[in-house]
Design an enzyme around this catalytic site. Structure first.
Site: not given
Ligand code: EPU
Length: 343
Positions: A168, A339, A243
């Site tokens: 990520r 995130e 998420s």
């Protein structure tokens, strides 16, 4: 000189339909960008001005109105750049919807993106956080992307190695953050023979359930869609950003200490000295799964996903996320990082 495109901006534009959390916030000024020429012109005319680059709005939490000129990147088009017997390079403009692009490649029997079916958002933002799911990441098929330098309006091509992809992570979130607008992305996809990746337990189970022994890429895509639909809320029904947190990567030493106290802690090896711990498990153990606080909550089927039950403010969701971070830290001594981009 007359432009064939609209240069007019809209003032006090509601972003509610432009963020998958469904949060009410407004942009001081907004314009939808449909061509490279228009993008160049808008950037040239707004040098020095604060800009906010908006893609699919699927990875952000708006906690306030945006006091800037919002550029909604709506560049469209998919084309095959080159083809051999075994592979094809396919280019998508950045404003295409990611899942529509994935379905297009599967329709053409091009392999490599099937495990990333049904991820919300636009193609152009996928490299920024190196999206991934079920054992595959963008970096596995990403060849390059074109991006416009905001200050000079020149297009630069970034090849895979230059993008510094990680879990990520990429150079676009770090070293050169805010300097470029991604305009198109090229993927190298397989033709004929595909490398099917069904190593992720959920996929194996879903295929077995349907008695599929030799899955085609379309079978894998369907399995992924079924898994995601069973765990992850559809933003159309329940506002969310997938998420909310990253799965924390911790040193083996710290992990061993936590494991001594919580023997059934889930974990995946990353390197010889580091392990990844599923944040969903930590949050569930901390007692948050399925809980609702006012208009915000933690999804019933996946604790990593925060949801807007309707009318939640960004501040409300942010506060809940901070409480989760603190509780998880208090219980496990592990800090989980967001995130999602907090605006
Ligand atoms: N788990 C729990 N409780 C929960 C959720 C998960 O105990 O409420 C445990 C599961 O039992 C499992 C482990 O955590 O052992 C992993 O769960 P899952 O397979 O659902 O994946 P994840 O780690 O929670 C990540 C990605 C997802 C991606 C899935 C599948 C991150 C931050 N998230 O989630 O990506 O779809 O793997 O590959 O890495 C996203 O980034 O927005 C996203 C949805």
């Amino acid at each position: 000189k007359h432009s064939s495109y609209n240069m007019e901006t809209q003032k006090n534009f509601s972003l509610k339909n432009h963020n998958t959390f469904g949060i009410e916030a407004s942009a001081a000024e907004y314009i939808s960008i449909d061509s490279i020429e228009q993008l160049k012109d808008v950037l040239a005319k707004n040098v020095g001005r604060e800009l906010f680059i908006l893609g699919g709005g699927s990875n952000m939490l708006l906690t306030k109105d945006i006091d800037a000129l919002v550029l909604h990147i709506n560049l469209r088009g998919i084309e095959t750049i080159s083809e051999t017997e075994n592979c094809a390079i396919v280019r998508s403009q950045s404003g295409e919807k990611w899942h529509d692009f994935v379905l297009y490649t599967i329709e053409k029997d091009l392999g490599g993106l099937e495990n990333m079916s049904l991820i919300p958002g636009n193609v152009g933002t996928t490299p920024i956080q190196n999206i991934g799911a079920y054992g595959t990441e963008i970096k596995d098929t990403f060849v390059s992307c074109n991006a416009m330098n905001i200050a000079t309006q020149e297009i630069k091509t970034f090849y895979n190695e230059e993008c510094e992809f990680g879990y990520r992570e990429s150079i676009f979130k770090n070293k050169i953050k805010g300097q470029y607008i991604i305009t198109s992305v090229d993927f190298k996809l397989s033709r004929g023979e595909h490398k099917i990746n069904t190593s992720y337990g959920d996929i194996t189970a879903e295929l077995a359930k349907n008695n599929i022994v030799q899955p085609k890429i379309s079978d894998v895509s369907k399995a992924v869609i079924a898994i995601r639909q069973s765990k992850l809320p559809n933003p159309k029904d329940l506002g969310n950003s997938g998420s909310f947190f990253k799965n924390p990567i911790v040193s083996k030493e710290i992990f061993d200490k936590v494991q001594a106290k919580f023997p059934d802690i889930r974990h995946f090896p990353v390197t010889d000295t580091e392990v990844k711990v599923p944040a969903g498990w930590l949050i569930e153990q901390a007692g948050f799964k399925g809980k609702r606080f006012g208009n915000a909550g933690i999804h019933v089927n996946q604790a990593l996903v925060l949801v807007n039950y309707g009318g939640a403010t960004g501040a409300e969701i942010l506060k809940l996320s901070q409480e989760i971070q603190q509780e998880v830290f208090a219980k496990f001594g592990i800090w989980i990082e967001a995130e999602v981009n907090i605006i």
